[in-house]
Design a protein around this motif. Structure first.
Motif, PDB file in Angstrom:
ATOM      1  N   UNK A 205      66.175  26.427  -6.496  1.00  0.00           N
ATOM      2  CA  UNK A 205      64.664  26.966  -6.466  1.00  0.00           C
ATOM      3  C   UNK A 205      63.645  25.824  -5.898  1.00  0.00           C
ATOM      4  N   UNK A 206      63.797  24.642  -6.193  1.00  0.00           N
ATOM      5  CA  UNK A 206      62.858  23.652  -5.799  1.00  0.00           C
ATOM      6  C   UNK A 206      63.077  23.475  -4.213  1.00  0.00           C
ATOM      7  N   UNK A 207      64.343  23.555  -3.674  1.00  0.00           N
ATOM      8  CA  UNK A 207      64.640  23.200  -2.269  1.00  0.00           C
ATOM      9  C   UNK A 207      64.165  24.362  -1.392  1.00  0.00           C
ATOM     10  N   UNK A 208      64.175  25.837  -2.042  1.00  0.00           N
ATOM     11  CA  UNK A 208      63.533  26.857  -1.321  1.00  0.00           C
ATOM     12  C   UNK A 208      62.107  27.130  -1.763  1.00  0.00           C
ATOM     13  N   UNK A 209      61.402  26.296  -2.472  1.00  0.00           N
ATOM     14  CA  UNK A 209      60.087  26.541  -2.805  1.00  0.00           C
ATOM     15  C   UNK A 209      59.182  25.846  -1.852  1.00  0.00           C
ATOM     16  N   UNK A 210      58.785  26.587  -0.899  1.00  0.00           N
ATOM     17  CA  UNK A 210      58.105  25.818   0.377  1.00  0.00           C
ATOM     18  C   UNK A 210      56.741  25.368  -0.509  1.00  0.00           C
ATOM     19  N   UNK A 211      56.064  26.114  -1.105  1.00  0.00           N
ATOM     20  CA  UNK A 211      54.763  26.067  -1.663  1.00  0.00           C
ATOM     21  C   UNK A 211      54.693  24.660  -2.713  1.00  0.00           C
ATOM     22  N   UNK A 212      55.763  24.488  -3.354  1.00  0.00           N
ATOM     23  CA  UNK A 212      56.029  23.499  -4.275  1.00  0.00           C
ATOM     24  C   UNK A 212      56.184  22.100  -3.366  1.00  0.00           C
ATOM     25  N   UNK A 213      57.104  22.431  -2.496  1.00  0.00           N
ATOM     26  CA  UNK A 213      57.309  21.127  -1.614  1.00  0.00           C
ATOM     27  C   UNK A 213      56.159  20.755  -0.820  1.00  0.00           C
ATOM     28  N   UNK A 214      55.351  21.510  -0.326  1.00  0.00           N
ATOM     29  CA  UNK A 214      54.139  21.182   0.296  1.00  0.00           C
ATOM     30  C   UNK A 214      53.245  20.374  -0.435  1.00  0.00           C
ATOM     31  N   UNK A 215      53.046  20.840  -1.791  1.00  0.00           N
ATOM     32  CA  UNK A 215      52.116  20.228  -2.693  1.00  0.00           C
ATOM     33  C   UNK A 215      52.506  18.560  -2.842  1.00  0.00           C
ATOM     34  N   UNK A 216      53.984  18.569  -3.135  1.00  0.00           N
ATOM     35  CA  UNK A 216      54.344  17.253  -3.007  1.00  0.00           C
ATOM     36  C   UNK A 216      54.357  16.252  -1.786  1.00  0.00           C
ATOM     37  N   UNK A 217      54.454  17.137  -0.770  1.00  0.00           N
ATOM     38  CA  UNK A 217      54.373  16.308   0.623  1.00  0.00           C
ATOM     39  C   UNK A 217      53.012  15.840   0.842  1.00  0.00           C
ATOM     40  N   UNK A 218      52.003  16.794   0.499  1.00  0.00           N
ATOM     41  CA  UNK A 218      50.663  16.261   0.731  1.00  0.00           C
ATOM     42  C   UNK A 218      50.215  15.074  -0.417  1.00  0.00           C
ATOM     43  N   UNK A 280      48.348  27.751  -4.540  1.00  0.00           N
ATOM     44  CA  UNK A 280      47.803  27.768  -3.096  1.00  0.00           C
ATOM     45  C   UNK A 280      46.590  26.990  -3.048  1.00  0.00           C
ATOM     46  N   UNK A 281      45.721  26.883  -4.180  1.00  0.00           N
ATOM     47  CA  UNK A 281      44.610  26.083  -4.185  1.00  0.00           C
ATOM     48  C   UNK A 281      44.896  24.842  -4.454  1.00  0.00           C
ATOM     49  N   UNK A 282      45.883  24.459  -5.169  1.00  0.00           N
ATOM     50  CA  UNK A 282      46.507  23.054  -5.479  1.00  0.00           C
ATOM     51  C   UNK A 282      47.044  22.411  -4.123  1.00  0.00           C
ATOM     52  N   UNK A 283      47.540  23.272  -3.120  1.00  0.00           N
ATOM     53  CA  UNK A 283      47.983  22.766  -1.948  1.00  0.00           C
ATOM     54  C   UNK A 283      46.900  22.267  -0.912  1.00  0.00           C
ATOM     55  N   UNK A 373      48.270  20.601   8.781  1.00  0.00           N
ATOM     56  CA  UNK A 373      49.548  21.425   8.644  1.00  0.00           C
ATOM     57  C   UNK A 373      49.497  21.892   7.282  1.00  0.00           C
ATOM     58  N   UNK A 374      49.508  21.222   6.090  1.00  0.00           N
ATOM     59  CA  UNK A 374      49.350  21.651   5.044  1.00  0.00           C
ATOM     60  C   UNK A 374      48.082  22.418   4.499  1.00  0.00           C
ATOM     61  N   UNK A 375      47.039  22.166   5.084  1.00  0.00           N
ATOM     62  CA  UNK A 375      45.949  22.999   4.775  1.00  0.00           C
ATOM     63  C   UNK A 375      45.976  24.471   5.258  1.00  0.00           C
ATOM     64  N   UNK A 376      46.610  24.363   6.323  1.00  0.00           N
ATOM     65  CA  UNK A 376      46.724  25.768   7.283  1.00  0.00           C
ATOM     66  C   UNK A 376      47.679  26.531   6.574  1.00  0.00           C
ATOM     67  N   UNK A 377      48.880  26.038   6.110  1.00  0.00           N
ATOM     68  CA  UNK A 377      49.707  26.946   5.168  1.00  0.00           C
ATOM     69  C   UNK A 377      48.897  27.312   4.091  1.00  0.00           C
TER      70      UNK A 377
END
Length: 433
Positions: A205-218, A280-283, A373-377
């Motif tokens: 679930x975490x590996x395929x959760x692009x939005x969750x991973x993008x939040x952590x990445x930012x 999405x707003x958190x990212x 990039x994270x902002x665009x996503x």
């Protein structure tokens, strides 16, 4: 103008957190629009019932299933022949040993209303080769996921003749989603097999959760820096960077663990649209923060606050299922353990290269580009989840999900090249606290 923009984003961040927390006690339950498949193993085969949201089925069929004035029952009944043929094409079963196919027959399709909208119930009859259904089975189900990449089908075994299980709580065996349409039903073993499968579910679930991973990445992007005068200027040492990362990730873990538990047990529930839009707003907020400090020194607080929202999204995978208290508790523990192991594994692979890159002049550009990039996503997800506009970033996100190794290799290569070009590491003394 930049200060005004930063202030505006701070207000947006505060508003999102306040809205989510304030609505938590009053919002009505609204489960994620997923499917549920229940398997009952018999002496010579199995019966499968798959309950699918009609809205998701329409997206998979690429056609509407309603005429004006039709009820869910009438809509499905009037198209039952077509839906039977369609259902037969998208469910297969094979014996794990030998790979012999099982025969599949759709015995009926009916429509019915539910709390989260009209649904269609597909009923299947499966026969094992030589009427021997005692072994392990691999189910392949792409009824919706062959077209709708965001769809999840949760698969349970309800009864099993060969195992002597004729009643009790349904046993979670896996989740089907785009890219993983197979679930293996192991017909032997005990408690730890089930627990491991739930841990694996959390990791997937975490590996395929692009939005969750993008939040952590930012959030991770700014860990090597300290803000001074509204800019990311002072570079932390390696030890301080790791401690900062530990605080941020721990806060996010605590936040999402709390609401994951509350959501899974039905104590707190929010509308799906609000949860997804808030993520999405958190990212977007954290991505802008990576480019220009919005809440310097308070990254852990923001991670924990937004973690509360992400936890409700995690809980949607487990919510709405009558597992029984004991199994629900073990499922929750295993699922959350899997999420944490997945997070730690990804950080273990990525952070060392970020630490190398952070000691070079190239990191400033990398940080800004990563935030952009994270902002665009995030903007694409936000528009898709609030005003239902097509998300132009979907193909790129799908490619990134399918090629994580390529991204890791690119990061490692870039870090090594940047380090080779900068013969002397770029390090600024950390300010005394």
């Amino acid at each position: 103008m930049s200060l005004t923009f930063a202030s505006l984003v701070r207000v947006v961040a505060l508003a999102v957190v306040t809205t989510v927390l304030g609505a938590a006690s009053t919002a009505a339950a609204h489960p994620m629009p997923g499917s549920f498949a229940f398997v009952d193993f018999t002496v010579g085969g199995a019966r499968v019932e798959q309950d699918v949201p009609i809205e998701e089925l329409e997206r998979a069929l690429r056609r509407p299933l309603y005429d004006d004035g039709e009820s869910p029952e009438d809509a499905v009944r009037n198209r039952e022949a077509m839906l039977r043929a369609y259902g037969a094409e998208h469910l297969q079963a094979t014996s794990l040993e030998g790979g012999a196919p099982w025969s599949v027959e759709v015995t009926g399709v009916t429509g019915h209303p539910s709390n989260d909208g009209p649904r269609a119930l597909f009923r299947y009859e499966l026969r094992a080769p030589h009427d021997d259904a005692s072994g392990s089975v691999r189910l392949h189900d792409d009824l919706v996921t062959h077209e709708v990449v965001s769809h999840y089908t949760t698969v349970y075994v309800r009864t099993d003749w060969a195992a002597g299980v004729s009643s009790g709580d349904p046993q979670l065996v896996g989740v089907i989603h785009a890219g993983r349409n197979d679930v293996t039903v192991v017909r032997h073993g005990g408690f730890w097999n089930g627990f491991r499968s739930v841990v694996t579910l959390g990791m997937e679930h975490i590996a395929t959760g692009s939005d969750h991973l993008m939040f952590l990445f930012a959030l991770v992007l700014v860990a090597p820096f300290v803000a001074v005068g509204g800019r990311w200027r002072i570079r932390r040492g390696t030890r301080d960077t790791i401690l900062t990362l530990a605080r941020v990730v721990s806060a996010f873990t605590i936040g999402h663990s709390v609401t994951l538990a509350l959501g899974a047990f039905g104590v707190v529930a929010l509308p799906t649209d609000l949860i997804e839009a808030s993520i999405a707003a958190s990212i977007l907020v954290t991505a802008v923060h990576a480019m220009r400090p919005l809440f310097p020194g308070r990254e852990a607080l923001i991670a924990g606050s937004f973690g509360l929202v992400h936890g409700l999204a995690f809980a949607s995978t487990l919510a709405g299922r009558d597992l029984g208290r004991a199994q629900a508790a073990w499922t929750l523990l295993g699922f959350n353990t899997g999420i944490e192991l997945g997070q730690l594994g990804l950080l273990f692979l990525v952070v060392p290269w970020l630490l190398v890159l952070a000691r070079t002049r190239a990191y400033d550009a990398f940080r800004f580009a990563g935030g952009a990039m994270a902002s665009v996503f995030a903007t694409g997800w936000l528009l898709e989840r609030t005003v239902n506009l097509p998300n132009p970033t979907t193909p790129l996100v799908a490619w990134m999900e399918a090629h994580p190794f390529h991204l890791l290799v690119a990061l490692a290569a870039g870090a090594l090249v940047a380090r080779a070009v900068d013969r002397e590491p770029v390090v600024s003394p950390s300010p005394s606290s």
